[in-house]
Each structure stands twice: as structure tokens, then as C-alpha cells.
Design a protein around this motif. Structure first.
Motif, mmCIF file in Angstrom:
data_model
loop_
_atom_site.group_PDB
_atom_site.id
_atom_site.type_symbol
_atom_site.label_atom_id
_atom_site.label_comp_id
_atom_site.label_asym_id
_atom_site.label_seq_id
_atom_site.Cartn_x
_atom_site.Cartn_y
_atom_site.Cartn_z
ATOM 1 N N PRO A 1 0.826 -1.216 0.000
ATOM 2 C CA PRO A 1 0.000 0.000 0.000
ATOM 3 C C PRO A 1 0.853 1.256 0.000
ATOM 4 N N LEU A 2 0.324 2.326 -0.554
ATOM 5 C CA LEU A 2 1.063 3.589 -0.598
ATOM 6 C C LEU A 2 0.081 4.753 -0.611
ATOM 7 N N GLY A 3 0.156 5.590 0.409
ATOM 8 C CA GLY A 3 -0.717 6.766 0.480
ATOM 9 C C GLY A 3 -2.167 6.382 0.277
ATOM 10 N N ASN A 4 -2.911 7.204 -0.454
ATOM 11 C CA ASN A 4 -4.288 6.834 -0.736
ATOM 12 C C ASN A 4 -4.459 6.384 -2.183
ATOM 13 N N THR A 5 -3.359 5.813 -2.758
ATOM 14 C CA THR A 5 -3.433 5.396 -4.161
ATOM 15 C C THR A 5 -4.174 4.075 -4.292
ATOM 16 N N MET A 6 -4.555 3.758 -5.542
ATOM 17 C CA MET A 6 -5.261 2.512 -5.837
ATOM 18 C C MET A 6 -4.415 1.313 -5.428
ATOM 19 N N ARG A 7 -5.083 0.211 -5.070
ATOM 20 C CA ARG A 7 -4.366 -1.022 -4.752
ATOM 21 C C ARG A 7 -4.386 -1.927 -5.972
ATOM 22 N N SER A 8 -3.341 -2.730 -6.111
ATOM 23 C CA SER A 8 -3.392 -3.683 -7.217
ATOM 24 C C SER A 8 -2.986 -5.072 -6.749
ATOM 25 N N LYS B 1 13.493 4.987 -2.063
ATOM 26 C CA LYS B 1 13.482 5.455 -3.445
ATOM 27 C C LYS B 1 12.266 4.921 -4.191
ATOM 28 N N VAL B 2 12.015 3.625 -4.031
ATOM 29 C CA VAL B 2 10.899 3.007 -4.737
ATOM 30 C C VAL B 2 9.575 3.598 -4.259
ATOM 31 N N ARG B 3 9.470 3.857 -2.957
ATOM 32 C CA ARG B 3 8.216 4.418 -2.452
ATOM 33 C C ARG B 3 7.995 5.821 -2.994
ATOM 34 N N GLU B 4 9.062 6.594 -3.053
ATOM 35 C CA GLU B 4 8.925 7.958 -3.574
ATOM 36 C C GLU B 4 8.504 7.934 -5.047
ATOM 37 N N ARG B 5 9.179 7.075 -5.831
ATOM 38 C CA ARG B 5 8.822 6.968 -7.251
ATOM 39 C C ARG B 5 7.382 6.522 -7.414
ATOM 40 N N ARG B 6 7.009 5.504 -6.618
ATOM 41 C CA ARG B 6 5.642 4.983 -6.737
ATOM 42 C C ARG B 6 4.627 6.062 -6.412
ATOM 43 N N PHE B 7 4.956 6.920 -5.438
ATOM 44 C CA PHE B 7 4.031 8.002 -5.096
ATOM 45 C C PHE B 7 3.758 8.869 -6.326
ATOM 46 N N PHE B 8 4.839 9.260 -7.015
ATOM 47 C CA PHE B 8 4.651 10.148 -8.168
ATOM 48 C C PHE B 8 3.995 9.425 -9.345
ATOM 49 N N TYR B 9 4.340 8.149 -9.537
ATOM 50 C CA TYR B 9 3.738 7.401 -10.640
ATOM 51 C C TYR B 9 2.262 7.152 -10.387
ATOM 52 N N GLN B 10 1.946 6.634 -9.190
ATOM 53 C CA GLN B 10 0.578 6.200 -8.934
ATOM 54 C C GLN B 10 -0.393 7.369 -8.836
ATOM 55 N N HIS B 11 0.161 8.561 -8.588
ATOM 56 C CA HIS B 11 -0.726 9.722 -8.543
ATOM 57 C C HIS B 11 -0.824 10.413 -9.895
ATOM 58 N N THR B 12 -0.121 9.880 -10.887
ATOM 59 C CA THR B 12 -0.303 10.405 -12.244
ATOM 60 C C THR B 12 -1.349 9.531 -12.917
ATOM 61 N N VAL B 13 -2.528 10.088 -13.051
ATOM 62 C CA VAL B 13 -3.662 9.293 -13.507
ATOM 63 C C VAL B 13 -4.083 9.776 -14.889
ATOM 64 N N MET B 14 -4.133 8.850 -15.853
ATOM 65 C CA MET B 14 -4.543 9.206 -17.198
ATOM 66 C C MET B 14 -5.721 8.332 -17.586
ATOM 67 N N ASP B 15 -6.751 8.958 -18.030
ATOM 68 C CA ASP B 15 -7.937 8.227 -18.466
ATOM 69 C C ASP B 15 -8.433 7.290 -17.361
ATOM 70 N N GLY B 16 -8.355 7.784 -16.135
ATOM 71 C CA GLY B 16 -8.871 7.020 -15.009
ATOM 72 C C GLY B 16 -7.915 5.958 -14.480
ATOM 73 N N GLN B 17 -6.775 5.723 -15.146
ATOM 74 C CA GLN B 17 -5.857 4.679 -14.715
ATOM 75 C C GLN B 17 -4.503 5.276 -14.309
ATOM 76 N N PRO B 18 -3.963 4.845 -13.172
ATOM 77 C CA PRO B 18 -2.679 5.386 -12.723
ATOM 78 C C PRO B 18 -1.488 4.686 -13.398
ATOM 79 N N PHE B 19 -0.355 5.369 -13.400
ATOM 80 C CA PHE B 19 0.905 4.728 -13.783
ATOM 81 C C PHE B 19 1.425 3.949 -12.578
#
Lengths: 350, 395
Positions: A52-59, B90-108
Motif C-alpha cells: 500500500p502507498l498513500g491513498n493510491t489505488m491497490r493492485s 526510493k521506490v516508495r517515492e517513485r511509486r508516489f509520483f507514478y501512482q498519482h499520475t492518472v490518465m484516463d482514469g488509470q494510474p501509472f
């Protein structure tokens, strides 16, 4: 029974399928909402749940490269607890998710940095400095003096007869303070740095003509030499190089990739810590010099006198601040008096 | 004469050369006619979307508060573990920026495993230690280590780009990077070595080649990105920057000279108010000018390269403004300094949000039609190295 809706990706194309997922206690039943695809029944133990991470989607990674995504974090957390996956990252996530623990981490960070800077780095630096082979210290010192000679120092213009006596007294001095190392005293003229003396890790001590001219007696100069000898004995030069790199590494690690933009901001704490370390070493060297002078029966008077005379000539020097490498002269003189006062009377005879 | 290109591998040939063959000799996919180069090559060109296409704007959904908590907890754990936790952070920081970039309803998503990064951290950390030891022993040795490093760097960049692409995922399909090692050596070793011999005239071309190495080789799933930028435009950009710099220097020198008259005679010593003011004014002028130039180049290059990229039927439009980026960067620096670093997360989120907000994706037939390719595993040495040395590889 856990139920949630989400999106299914088969991992072969980028198409998103809306799905509903039902977990019956053993198996995930994934069914397409608009049509028959997908229709999967997958045992939970074959699934990998992304941390899990922040309030992001889970997969949830399914066998064969497929994936199920959902914004129903509660449902996935429940599954996660059942599988026992992501225990470590789940803990980190709980720390990250609350302001209370985040502020706690901030306090912990400040404490850690403080402990490292005050105890950890000096301790390690001391251990490393004492294991540096003498050849390395010799090599570094040779390079440093070559550079200084090219840029800031000129050959001494003192009458050798005048310094002969001082050389002789210096022999006694360093064999008493630090009998195990080799020392050399050399003189240089330098209008740039004025009345000053400094020591290199190899035991080479450089004193400027200007300082010799400023002194009223050899005793004053011996006080300075005792101070420099203490620097060499305690390996202050090497230790400060190692400590400064340590602080620099720590600051870079903390600031991360931001360092490049705000290198100024990063260099400030480095500078602060550096002058803090340096002042500590100066005080230590002063103490050694004071004890030597007192033992010799000369008292710290000559040392105080030369210190005051050096700073009097540099009235404009604004370095007496938090960033200064040396403590305030007044503090140094006070420190010398305190040492003398703490001695049993009689030994402190002038 | 019409040119045909393979959207998969970038193979291109003229109609005559092909002589009736309609599939790519490399990957056996149908060749597509190459789009005629657009007349308007300026970076702000508005793209006329083909009929039936959808414009979709990626959004950045992360907040500064959320990132602050992640950042502070992970930094604390990194320090507490003497750096061993760094790859996880590092991975958590990257994931934060990727997963919060949402395009067409789906995150990176960013899927790199921290252990892969840890190996790289240890190897690269050893290299850095060697460098410092060599420097302490004899600066000549550190020069040698630096030489070896320059030789290894293109390899690390090559590895890093492959690793980065492989672990960047959207809709469960990873990106890929098909640049070759040879191209990397040409781009990151040969061209920089030519700078002194060409009196710097190769610098714009080098900048173009670096972008081309990335944008011309990146791809999503089995679809390769086609980069249609030209070096000429980079020469125009750098020409403009040089003119701008000359003008700024021309106007600032008289002002700085007037400050210099405030410096008292040298007898007063090096440290006096006039001197400090003079040094500070030079320092701040340099900081402001170099920041502006950096941001100007960044804005132009990003807009241009994305505007001249085609990923299958997808086109991009980036509308970054140098003035805005400059303002964000300057205020970020001040905020970070005055908050003793505590506003670093806020600064990062703010800049990322501005960049994402200015991106538009124009999809010809939607985003559902991409297919996944093979998934070779990539090692992470390169990823860490470029991170550590803070090399801009233009991501």
C-alpha cells in the motif's frame, strides 16, 4: 466474504475490463461486469498484493501477468492480512498515513542527525584517522605544502640565527608532548595570511615570519608550537577532513536529489558543523598547550599575550561568529585562565 | 515519394526501396505510411487531432501533505538503517509520483524491486568510495578513476534507461527502451569528447542527440515511439539562449560595476560590508540567470520533444512556460532554504503538478489497443548510478 469492484488488465493488451471480485475465504472469483470476460477463479495464495502507498489505488498481481486494480483499499487490506503479505511495508504505510507518526519520524530524524553529528561522525573519524598509514599522511602534506608554497607562501626572510634557539626548544617541546612522531618546524613569509602558524598531518609545522616578528619572546612562540603539536598528535587535520566529508554525505543523503538545486542551502549546515568541529579541536589543542606551559612553570600568560596581540592586529576580521573556525579570542583566553585556576597553587607560578 | 515506417521497431524505407513489400523485414508487421512533416515546427504548435480522437489530460492527484508524511518516514528509516533502507525509500517515492499520475482514469505504476536497487547501490557506493580514497591519496588517481567512470557512464545510462522503462507500467503494460549500447557510447562519450575540437558548436547537436536517444527509442508495450525532431531547432534554441545571455551580461555589468565602487581600499581587509554585498549580488545574479536559462531550455525541450513524438496513434502536447517554471523553481529554493528542507516534498509535488497539468494526450482510437511485448529482466546498477551522480538523462 469480501466483495469489491475494480478493473482487470490481462497483461497482454492495455484494455481495461470492469470487474466484480468476490472472495469466498479461499478463492478470488473475478467476473467481467459487461460480458463474460474475464471469468477467473484464482486461489488467494497465488496472488501477489502490491504494497500500500498513500491513498493510491491497490493492485493485485494475478498468475500469468494479469492484474486487478481497485480503489477499495479496505477490501484489499483485508485480503492482505489474510495472506500475511507486505507486513513490513504495511507497517511503513501505517507510519506514513498518520500525522502523529510522521511528526514522530521528524523528531526521530532530528535526534538521529544530532547523535550522528555530535558523536557518531567524530567517533568514526577518530578511528579512521588513527589507522591512516603515515605514508598517506606524508603524501597529503607534501601536496598541501607545495600548493601553499605556490600560492600564498614565500621563502622566509628571517635571520637563521634568530630561529636557531627556537628550533632547539621546539625539539624538547615535541619530544615531551608527542615522543612517538617526527616533527619539523619551518618558516615562511606570507603577507597574505599574516601572523599565523599551522600544522600538517605529517608533523610539518609552518610558522610565518610575521608571527615571529610579532612575538615578544620565544615562550610565546613555544605556546603556539605546543598548540600546533597537539593538533598533529591528536590528528585533528585528518579528523576534520573525514568529519567534514561525513557531514557532507549525511546532508546529501537527507536532501536527496534536491542537492543540486540548493547546493547553497546544503552547504550551510556543512559549514556550521565544520566550524563546530574545528572550534572543538582548537579548544582541545589550547588545553594541551596550556598544560604544557604550566608544567614548564611558565604559566599561560605568554600564550594569552600572543593570542591577544594576533587578534588586535586583525581588528577588522569579522570571523568571530558562529561560522568561525576558532573560538572567540576572549573565550580562548578565559579558557586558559580557567585551566590555570583549576591547577593546585604553586604549580601555576608565573 | 512516400516513406513507410514500421511502428514497432522504427524501420523506415522509401516506397521505391521497398519494391512492393508491405511488411517490416525486422518484425513482420504491416508498414504504415509516414506522416508528412508538419510545416509549423515551433514547440507551441497546436496539434489538430484526427477525427474521432479523444483528448485526455493526465492529472496529478497527490497532495503535498501526503507526500510529506511518506518522505519524512522514509528519510528517517534511511538514516536509522545507515542508508540500507535507501532503495525502499526510493521506490516508495517513485511509486508516489507514478501512482498519482492518472490518465484516463488509470494510474501509472513503478514496479522496480528495492533489492535490485540495493545491489546497484552497493556497487555504485563502492565506486564512489574508491573515488574519494583515490582523491585523498593523489588527485592524479582520482583523475584516472574519473576517466574510467566516463568510459562506464554510457553503459550505465543505457542500463538505467532500460531498467527505468521496463519498470514503468501503465494499464499493466510496461514501457520499453530499445536504444543500443553503441548509440549510448556515441551519445554520451563521443559527442562530449568532440566539444573542445568544435569550439562548442556541437553542443546543440549533442543536446538533440541525447533527446533523440531517449525519445527515439522509448516505447510502450510493442509500440515504439517515433521521434521527428530536428537538430536545426536545437541550434535555434541554443542560439537564442546565447543572445539572451549576452544581453543580460551587457546590462548587468554596469550595475555590478557600480556596486564594485562601494568596495573600500584593499587595506581594509577582504571582509567588509561592501565586498560582501558585491559578492552576494554577483552570486544572486548568476543564480537567477542560470536558473532562468535552465528552465527555459527545459520547457522548450520538453514541449518540443513531446510535440514531435508519436506513440502509435497517440500524440502529445506539452505547454510548459519558462516563466512559470522559473517562478516555481525560485520560490521552491527559497521555501526549502527557509523551512530548513521541510518543504522539499511540497516543492516536488508543486513542480510535478505543474508539469503534468500542462500535458495533453491525444489518442487516435483510445488507449485500449496497446499490446505487451516480452519482459526481459533488467539489472539496476545503471538506475542507481545515474541517480547518484544526478545526471540529467531527460526524463
Amino acid at each position: 466474504m469480501i466483495e469489491f469492484t475494480g478493473v482487470y488488465f490481462d497483461g497482454k493488451t492495455s484494455r481495461a475490463y470492469a470487474v466484480s471480485v468476490v472472495f469466498d475465504g479461499r478463492t478470488l472469483h473475478i467476473r467481467g461486469v459487461e460480458g463474460d470476460y474475464p471469468a477467473l477463479d484464482i486461489p488467494l495464495e497465488d496472488c501477489t498484493i502490491t504494497p500500500p502507498l498513500g491513498n493510491t489505488m491497490r493492485s493485485i498481481q494475478l498468475p500469468g501477468g494479469a492484474q486487478c486494480q481497485t480503489s477499495d483499499t479496505a477490501a484489499v487490506s483485508a485480503l492482505e492480512r489474510l495472506t500475511g503479505q507486505n507486513r513490513g511495508m504495511g507497517f511503513v504505510h501505517r507510519l506514513e498515513n498518520r500525522w502523529k507518526t510522521a511528526v514522530g519520524a521528524l523528531a526521530g530524524l532530528v535526534l538521529c542527525v544530532w547523535v550522528f553529528v555530535t558523536y557518531g561522525i567524530p567517533f568514526l573519524a577518530e578511528k579512521i584517522a588513527y589507522s591512516v598509514p603515515p605514508e598517506l599522511a606524508e603524501q597529503m602534506s607534501r601536496q598541501a605544502i607545495e600548493m601553499l608554497d605556490r600560492r600564498f607562501l614565500k621563502p622566509s626572510e628571517l635571520d637563521p640565527g634568530k630561529t636557531e634557539k627556537l628550533q632547539e626548544e621546539f625539539q624538547h617541546l615535541h619530544s615531551e608532548i608527542d615522543p612517538d612522531s617526527d616533527y619539523r618546524l619551518e618558516f615562511r613569509k606570507s603577507p597574505y595570511i599574516g601572523p599565523n602558524a599551522f600544522a600538517l598531518p605529517s608533523g610539518l609545522i609552518i610558522m610565518t615570519d610575521e608571527l615571529v616578528d610579532l612575538a615578544d619572546s620565544n615562550r610565546e612562540l613555544l605556546a603556539i608550537l605546543a598548540h600546533e603539536t597537539a593538533h598533529v598528535k591528536k590528528r585533528h587535520g585528518l579528523r576534520s577532513i573525514i568529519q567534514n566529508s561525513g557531514v557532507f554525505l549525511l546532508v546529501s543523503a537527507l536532501a536527496g536529489d534536491i542537492t543540486s538545486i540548493t547546493s547553497t542551502a546544503a552547504s550551510l549546515p556543512t559549514l556550521l558543523a565544520r566550524s563546530g568541529y574545528s572550534r572543538k579541536f582548537e579548544t582541545e589543542a589550547d588545553t594541551v598547550a596550556a598544560l604544557y606551559m604550566i608544567r614548564k612553570g611558565w604559566g599561560t600568560g605568554p600564550f594569552q599575550a600572543i593570542l591577544l596581540r594576533i587578534t588586535r592586529d586583525m581588528a577588522d576580521y569579522p570571523g568571530e561568529s558562529l561560522l568561525s573556525s576558532h573560538p572567540l579570542t576572549n573565550q580562548r583566553v578565559q579558557h586558559l585562565r580557567d585551566i590555570e585556576a583549576s591547577m593546585p597553587s604553586g604549580e601555576a607560578a608565573e | 515519394m512516400t516513406h513507410f515506417v514500421c511502428l514497432n521497431c522504427g524501420f523506415s524505407a522509401s516506397e521505391k526501396d521497398l519494391d512492393g513489400i508491405a511488411t517490416c523485414p525486422e518484425c513482420n508487421v504491416d508498414l504504415q505510411p509516414e506522416r508528412p512533416r508538419r510545416k509549423d515546427d515551433s514547440h507551441t504548435a497546436t496539434i489538430t487531432a484526427p477525427l474521432g480522437s479523444q483528448r485526455c489530460k493526465p492529472v496529478f492527484t497527490g497532495s503535498a501533505g501526503e507526500f510529506f508524511r511518506i518522505w519524512i518516514v522514509n528519510t528517517f528509516l534511511t538514516i536509522l538503517t545507515l542508508g540500507l533502507y535507501a532503495p525502499w525509500a526510493k521506490v516508495r517515492e517513485r511509486r508516489f509520483f507514478y501512482q498519482h499520475t492518472v490518465m484516463d482514469g488509470q494510474p501509472f505504476d513503478y514496479t522496480a524491486h528495492p533489492v535490485a536497487l540495493l545491489r546497484g547501490y552497493l556497487i555504485v557506493g563502492g565506486g564512489i568510495l574508491l573515488y574519494y580514497l583515490a582523491e585523498a591519496y593523489n588527485p592524479l588517481y582520482s583523475l584516472m578513476v574519473f576517466g574510467i567512470f566516463s568510459l562506464v557512464l554510457p553503459f550505465l545510462i543505457y542500463k538505467s534507461l532500460r531498467f527505468f522503462a521496463r519498470h514503468s507500467v501503465y494499464r499493466n503494460i510496461p514501457f520499453h527502451f530499445r536504444g543500443t549500447l553503441g548509440e549510448s557510447y556515441k551519445t554520451y562519450l563521443l559527442y562530449p569528447m568532440l566539444i573542445p575540437f568544435t569550439f562548442g558548436l556541437i553542443i546543440p547537436y549533442w543536446a538533440f542527440q541525447r533527446k533523440k536517444y531517449f525519445f527515439g527509442n522509448i516505447g510502450f508495450g510493442t509500440t515504439a515511439n517515433i521521434f521527428q525532431g530536428s537538430a536545426r531547432e536545437f541550434y535555434k534554441l541554443y542560439g537564442l539562449v546565447v543572445v539572451l545571455l549576452v544581453v543580460i551580461i551587457f546590462f548587468s555589468i554596469p550595475i555590478l560595476m557600480s556596486f564594485a565602487t562601494m568596495i573600500p581600499a584593499p587595506e581594509a581587509g577582504i571582509f567588509n560590508a561592501g565586498m560582501i554585498f558585491f559578492i552576494l549580488s554577483i552570486y544572486f545574479t548568476t543564480l537567477v540567470v542560470s536558473t532562468f536559462v535552465q528552465q527555459y531550455i527545459y520547457a522548450w525541450t520538453t514541449n518540443y520533444c513531446l510535440g514531435h513524438s508519436e506513440l502509435g496513434n497517440i500524440r502529445f502536447q506539452s505547454t510548459l512556460k519558462a516563466k512559470q517554471l522559473f517562478w516555481i523553481r525560485i520560490t521552491n529554493i527559497l521555501a526549502i532554504i527557509f523551512s530548513v528542507g521541510l518543504l522539499i516534498p511540497w516543492a516536488k509535488v508543486r513542480r510535478t503538478r505543474y508539469i503534468i497539468d500542462n500535458l495533453t494526450v491525444i489518442a487516435g482510437q483510445g488507449l485500449d489497443e496497446f499490446t505487451a511485448g516480452v519482459r526481459p529482466d533488467e539489472s539496476a546498477y545503471g538506475d542507481v548510478a545515474t541517480d547518484f551522480f544526478d545526471i540529467d538523462i531527460g526524463l
